[in-house]
Design a protein around this motif. Structure first.
Motif, PDB file in Angstrom:
ATOM      1  N   GLU A 209       0.818  -1.206   0.000  1.00  0.00           N
ATOM      2  CA  GLU A 209       0.000   0.000   0.000  1.00  0.00           C
ATOM      3  C   GLU A 209       0.855   1.261   0.000  1.00  0.00           C
ATOM      4  O   GLU A 209       0.497   2.263  -0.610  1.00  0.00           O
ATOM      5  CB  GLU A 209      -0.925  -0.003   1.222  1.00  0.00           C
ATOM      6  CG  GLU A 209      -2.028   1.051   1.180  1.00  0.00           C
ATOM      7  CD  GLU A 209      -3.017   0.815   0.037  1.00  0.00           C
ATOM      8  OE1 GLU A 209      -3.632   1.802  -0.404  1.00  0.00           O
ATOM      9  OE2 GLU A 209      -3.173  -0.347  -0.405  1.00  0.00           O
ATOM     10  N   TYR A 210       2.017   1.189   0.681  1.00  0.00           N
ATOM     11  CA  TYR A 210       2.848   2.382   0.757  1.00  0.00           C
ATOM     12  C   TYR A 210       3.452   2.769  -0.591  1.00  0.00           C
ATOM     13  O   TYR A 210       3.897   3.899  -0.774  1.00  0.00           O
ATOM     14  CB  TYR A 210       3.950   2.227   1.813  1.00  0.00           C
ATOM     15  CG  TYR A 210       4.860   1.028   1.642  1.00  0.00           C
ATOM     16  CD1 TYR A 210       5.879   0.994   0.700  1.00  0.00           C
ATOM     17  CD2 TYR A 210       4.708  -0.080   2.471  1.00  0.00           C
ATOM     18  CE1 TYR A 210       6.710  -0.101   0.558  1.00  0.00           C
ATOM     19  CE2 TYR A 210       5.541  -1.192   2.341  1.00  0.00           C
ATOM     20  CZ  TYR A 210       6.550  -1.194   1.383  1.00  0.00           C
ATOM     21  OH  TYR A 210       7.381  -2.286   1.252  1.00  0.00           O
ATOM     22  N   LEU A 211       3.469   1.849  -1.558  1.00  0.00           N
ATOM     23  CA  LEU A 211       3.903   2.200  -2.908  1.00  0.00           C
ATOM     24  C   LEU A 211       2.749   2.762  -3.738  1.00  0.00           C
ATOM     25  O   LEU A 211       2.940   3.649  -4.568  1.00  0.00           O
ATOM     26  CB  LEU A 211       4.505   0.983  -3.615  1.00  0.00           C
ATOM     27  CG  LEU A 211       5.834   0.470  -3.045  1.00  0.00           C
ATOM     28  CD1 LEU A 211       6.359  -0.673  -3.899  1.00  0.00           C
ATOM     29  CD2 LEU A 211       6.865   1.587  -2.972  1.00  0.00           C
ATOM     30  N   HIS A 212       1.540   2.251  -3.495  1.00  0.00           N
ATOM     31  CA  HIS A 212       0.367   2.807  -4.167  1.00  0.00           C
ATOM     32  C   HIS A 212       0.204   4.289  -3.837  1.00  0.00           C
ATOM     33  O   HIS A 212      -0.223   5.083  -4.668  1.00  0.00           O
ATOM     34  CB  HIS A 212      -0.896   2.049  -3.745  1.00  0.00           C
ATOM     35  CG  HIS A 212      -1.081   0.745  -4.458  1.00  0.00           C
ATOM     36  ND1 HIS A 212      -1.193   0.655  -5.822  1.00  0.00           N
ATOM     37  CD2 HIS A 212      -1.180  -0.524  -3.971  1.00  0.00           C
ATOM     38  CE1 HIS A 212      -1.363  -0.615  -6.174  1.00  0.00           C
ATOM     39  NE2 HIS A 212      -1.345  -1.351  -5.080  1.00  0.00           N
ATOM     40  N   ASN A 213       0.524   4.648  -2.596  1.00  0.00           N
ATOM     41  CA  ASN A 213       0.284   6.011  -2.113  1.00  0.00           C
ATOM     42  C   ASN A 213       1.546   6.858  -2.024  1.00  0.00           C
ATOM     43  O   ASN A 213       1.578   7.861  -1.326  1.00  0.00           O
ATOM     44  CB  ASN A 213      -0.376   5.953  -0.723  1.00  0.00           C
ATOM     45  CG  ASN A 213      -1.716   5.248  -0.771  1.00  0.00           C
ATOM     46  OD1 ASN A 213      -2.484   5.430  -1.714  1.00  0.00           O
ATOM     47  ND2 ASN A 213      -2.004   4.430   0.231  1.00  0.00           N
ATOM     48  N   TYR A 214       2.601   6.457  -2.734  1.00  0.00           N
ATOM     49  CA  TYR A 214       3.888   7.134  -2.598  1.00  0.00           C
ATOM     50  C   TYR A 214       3.827   8.571  -3.120  1.00  0.00           C
ATOM     51  O   TYR A 214       3.399   8.814  -4.245  1.00  0.00           O
ATOM     52  CB  TYR A 214       4.971   6.371  -3.359  1.00  0.00           C
ATOM     53  CG  TYR A 214       6.367   6.896  -3.121  1.00  0.00           C
ATOM     54  CD1 TYR A 214       7.143   6.389  -2.098  1.00  0.00           C
ATOM     55  CD2 TYR A 214       6.894   7.911  -3.916  1.00  0.00           C
ATOM     56  CE1 TYR A 214       8.427   6.859  -1.860  1.00  0.00           C
ATOM     57  CE2 TYR A 214       8.176   8.389  -3.691  1.00  0.00           C
ATOM     58  CZ  TYR A 214       8.935   7.860  -2.664  1.00  0.00           C
ATOM     59  OH  TYR A 214      10.201   8.341  -2.440  1.00  0.00           O
TER      60      TYR A 214
END
Length: 219
Positions: A209-214
């Motif tokens: 998820e932290y890459l989706h919202n980077y």
């Protein structure tokens, strides 16, 4: 607001109104940046290397191989110049002469120190990783002992630093405002594209998820 002492090296003379010695302003730029450039002199030859970094309180940390010529040179206590620059937009004026760039930058002067305390070394590696990609450290395998032995951590203190910032519209000569030429700002920012999986990635592993919202610079 706390400020750093102005020194002969950090005093901004050109467009001094754009300068800042406020610690919060300096830290905000450093925290948004991804890469820095470190310059030093070796045998009369100017050298400059780009590298990842992190800030922990009033210190900057970098890491590299113990066999790196760059790291070994800095470990000798050479004077260095550390720079982080963020480009926020192209400033397009009516005249070629008055084109500019909206930017935020930090320049610091220091001597690097080798970090030997193991807890500090581990924390620095974790924070460098987290600075690049928040929440990544908990997702990955931590370094093995032999990997840590191959890694040098350097730090330097932000005692001598300044920021310089340009914002706002183009500034043309008064007579040029009547020219039929488009003028204004073309905003620029770092934006992540869709993550590209490693060809050998286990099929069942999904994108975190932290890459989706980077994002950079947006909290």
């Amino acid at each position: 607001m706390k400020t750093l002492a102005i020194t002969e090296k950090t005093k901004i003379s050109r467009s001094a109104k754009r300068g800042s010695y406020e610690i919060d302003t300096i830290n905000a730029i450093l925290d948004e940046g991804l890469f820095c450039h470190i310059a030093y002199e070796h045998d009369g030859q100017p050298m400059m290397i780009p590298t990842a970094y992190c800030r922990i309180n009033d210190k900057i940390y970098i890491h590299g191989s113990v066999g790196s010529h760059f790291m070994r040179m800095l470990a000798e206590g050479k004077d260095i110049c550390f720079v982080v620059s963020l480009i926020d937009g192209l400033v397009l004026a009516r005249s070629a002469f008055h084109h500019s760039v909206n930017y935020r930058s930090v320049i610091a002067f220091a001597k690097a120190e080798v970090v030997t305390d193991e807890d500090e070394r581990w924390n620095a590696l974790e924070q460098i990783t987290e600075h690049l990609v928040p929440n990544r450290w908990a997702d990955v395998r931590e370094p093995y002992k032999n990997e840590m032995q191959k890694t040098m951590i350097l730090s330097f203190t932000l005692d001598e630093a300044s920021a310089k910032i340009r914002t706002g519209d183009p500034i043309d000569d008064e007579e040029d405002y009547a020219l039929p030429v488009w003028a204004g700002i073309l905003p620029l920012k770092v934006r992540a594209s869709a993550p590209i999986p490693d060809p050998r990635l286990i099929p069942s592993v999904s994108i975190p998820e932290y890459l989706h919202n980077y994002k950079r610079g947006e909290k």
